[in-house]
Design an enzyme around this catalytic site. Sequence first.
Site, PDB file in Angstrom:
ATOM      1  N   ASP A 117       0.835  -1.208   0.000  1.00 22.83           N
ATOM      2  CA  ASP A 117       0.000   0.000   0.000  1.00 22.83           C
ATOM      3  C   ASP A 117       0.872   1.262   0.000  1.00 22.83           C
ATOM      4  O   ASP A 117       2.017   1.244   0.441  1.00 22.83           O
ATOM      5  CB  ASP A 117      -0.903  -0.033   1.252  1.00 22.83           C
ATOM      6  CG  ASP A 117      -2.057   0.947   1.149  1.00 22.83           C
ATOM      7  OD1 ASP A 117      -2.361   1.419   0.037  1.00 22.83           O
ATOM      8  OD2 ASP A 117      -2.657   1.240   2.199  1.00 22.83           O
TER       9      ASP A 117
ATOM     10  N   HIS B 187       2.082   3.949  -9.000  1.00 17.52           N
ATOM     11  CA  HIS B 187       1.841   2.531  -9.314  1.00 17.52           C
ATOM     12  C   HIS B 187       3.009   1.946 -10.100  1.00 17.52           C
ATOM     13  O   HIS B 187       3.415   0.806  -9.869  1.00 17.52           O
ATOM     14  CB  HIS B 187       0.525   2.372 -10.082  1.00 17.52           C
ATOM     15  CG  HIS B 187      -0.678   2.710  -9.256  1.00 17.52           C
ATOM     16  ND1 HIS B 187      -0.850   2.236  -7.971  1.00 17.52           N
ATOM     17  CD2 HIS B 187      -1.769   3.488  -9.507  1.00 17.52           C
ATOM     18  CE1 HIS B 187      -1.994   2.706  -7.477  1.00 17.52           C
ATOM     19  NE2 HIS B 187      -2.555   3.476  -8.391  1.00 17.52           N
TER      20      HIS B 187
ATOM     21  N   LEU C  13       9.844 -21.149  -4.055  1.00 17.39           N
ATOM     22  CA  LEU C  13       8.828 -20.268  -3.482  1.00 17.39           C
ATOM     23  C   LEU C  13       7.505 -20.356  -4.257  1.00 17.39           C
ATOM     24  O   LEU C  13       7.506 -20.292  -5.485  1.00 17.39           O
ATOM     25  CB  LEU C  13       9.339 -18.819  -3.546  1.00 17.39           C
ATOM     26  CG  LEU C  13       8.374 -17.728  -3.100  1.00 17.39           C
ATOM     27  CD1 LEU C  13       8.364 -17.607  -1.579  1.00 17.39           C
ATOM     28  CD2 LEU C  13       8.751 -16.376  -3.709  1.00 17.39           C
TER      29      LEU C  13
HETATM   30  C1  IPE Z   1      -5.373  -2.657  -0.061  1.00 19.45           C
HETATM   31  O1  IPE Z   1      -5.048  -1.323  -0.226  1.00 19.45           O
HETATM   32  C2  IPE Z   1      -5.333  -3.354  -1.377  1.00 19.45           C
HETATM   33  C3  IPE Z   1      -4.021  -3.389  -2.024  1.00 19.45           C
HETATM   34  C4  IPE Z   1      -2.894  -2.981  -1.515  1.00 19.45           C
HETATM   35  C5  IPE Z   1      -4.036  -3.930  -3.336  1.00 19.45           C
HETATM   36  P1  IPE Z   1      -6.184  -0.205  -0.342  1.00 19.45           P
HETATM   37  O2  IPE Z   1      -5.510   1.112  -0.462  1.00 19.45           O
HETATM   38  O3  IPE Z   1      -7.156  -0.544  -1.402  1.00 19.45           O
HETATM   39  O4  IPE Z   1      -6.925  -0.352   1.066  1.00 19.45           O
HETATM   40  P2  IPE Z   1      -7.825   0.687   1.854  1.00 19.45           P
HETATM   41  O5  IPE Z   1      -8.856   1.213   0.893  1.00 19.45           O
HETATM   42  O6  IPE Z   1      -6.920   1.780   2.333  1.00 19.45           O
HETATM   43  O7  IPE Z   1      -8.402  -0.113   2.982  1.00 19.45           O
HETATM   44  C1  IPE Z   2      -1.692   0.446  -3.348  1.00 18.06           C
HETATM   45  O1  IPE Z   2      -1.471   1.796  -3.312  1.00 18.06           O
HETATM   46  C2  IPE Z   2      -2.017  -0.044  -4.741  1.00 18.06           C
HETATM   47  C3  IPE Z   2      -3.412  -0.458  -4.919  1.00 18.06           C
HETATM   48  C4  IPE Z   2      -4.317  -0.491  -3.996  1.00 18.06           C
HETATM   49  C5  IPE Z   2      -3.799  -0.869  -6.246  1.00 18.06           C
HETATM   50  P1  IPE Z   2      -2.660   2.846  -3.213  1.00 18.06           P
HETATM   51  O2  IPE Z   2      -3.046   3.264  -4.576  1.00 18.06           O
HETATM   52  O3  IPE Z   2      -3.753   2.341  -2.364  1.00 18.06           O
HETATM   53  O4  IPE Z   2      -1.922   4.042  -2.475  1.00 18.06           O
HETATM   54  P2  IPE Z   2      -2.545   5.024  -1.387  1.00 18.06           P
HETATM   55  O5  IPE Z   2      -3.121   4.194  -0.287  1.00 18.06           O
HETATM   56  O6  IPE Z   2      -3.599   5.834  -2.090  1.00 18.06           O
HETATM   57  O7  IPE Z   2      -1.399   5.854  -0.929  1.00 18.06           O
HETATM   58 MG    MG Z   3      -4.118   2.447  -0.377  1.00 19.81          MG
END
Ligand code: IPE
Ligand code: IPE
Ligand code: MG
Length: 251
Positions: free
Chosen positions: A28, A45, A139
């Site tokens: 995240d 990303h 793995l």
């Molecule tokens: C969780 O992250 C899903 C992934 C890392 C793919 P999110 O950014 O979607 O989670 P929330 O919305 O903060 O709970």
């Molecule tokens: C995780 O990073 C990637 C996905 C959930 C696809 P985020 O896009 O959720 O990044 P934040 O949480 O907005 O910083």
């Molecule tokens: Mg996120």
Amino acid sequence: MNTATASEIERLGIPAAALPHHVAIIMDGNGRWAASRNLDRSEGHKAGARRTPPIVESASRLGIEAMTLYSFSTENWARAEAEVGVLMNLYTEYLVSQRPLLTDNNVRFRHLGQRDGLPARVLDELDRNVELTADNTGLTLHLALNYGSRAEITAAVRSIAADAASGELTTAEVDEALISSRLGTAGSPDPDLLIRTSGEMRISNYLLWQISYAELYVTDTYWPDFTPEHFHEALRDFAGRQRRFGREQSE
Ligand code: IPE
Ligand code: IPE
Ligand code: MG
């Protein structure tokens, strides 16, 4: 244990027995990483996707049995169409470019999550990786893509109910092992370490059944900044944990 694994573990400085068997990661913070640099979320990303191969390689070299990476949740479809499009293109690209990493490191690739909803190009590359690595013995890498834990548990319950209705199973045969065997992670041990980057203290519908006794490690580091050194720090922290599984605290 092969010599490469032994020397990698020695460099890490923790005993092999103190390593986790299965590491699950919630990758995240891509968006916040980008925002902190005045960049578009898509740049976050892209930077995040580049961080994944070194972590997989490190886990593989350490002889860790399984790794599960959360890359797209069933809830992430709620994001802007343009962001979802960027992500689907990135998955397609990285599923192809990471192929040598999988084959060179004897990694067995598996898709975790629902096929429904994913574009055909993503499904094709997922299938290709699964097929190409099916006989690998190192793995096991579960890529959680279009994954939601409640949907996974619901599908497991549905398949058990169908078997019970057709007389293939009796209700007495429904136990924890049977439920585990109907989940996408069947065959891998439950995660003993769950890492979440970028500081959020929540599970976000990830592996709800499987993490019942996982040790949690949350770091403020955004995923695009997460290096093998950060990963090793999490492993060292895990090695220092006292796991009790409900027993009294030992001295
Ligand atoms: C969780 O992250 C899903 C992934 C890392 C793919 P999110 O950014 O979607 O989670 P929330 O919305 O903060 O709970
Ligand atoms: C995780 O990073 C990637 C996905 C959930 C696809 P985020 O896009 O959720 O990044 P934040 O949480 O907005 O910083
Ligand atoms: Mg996120």
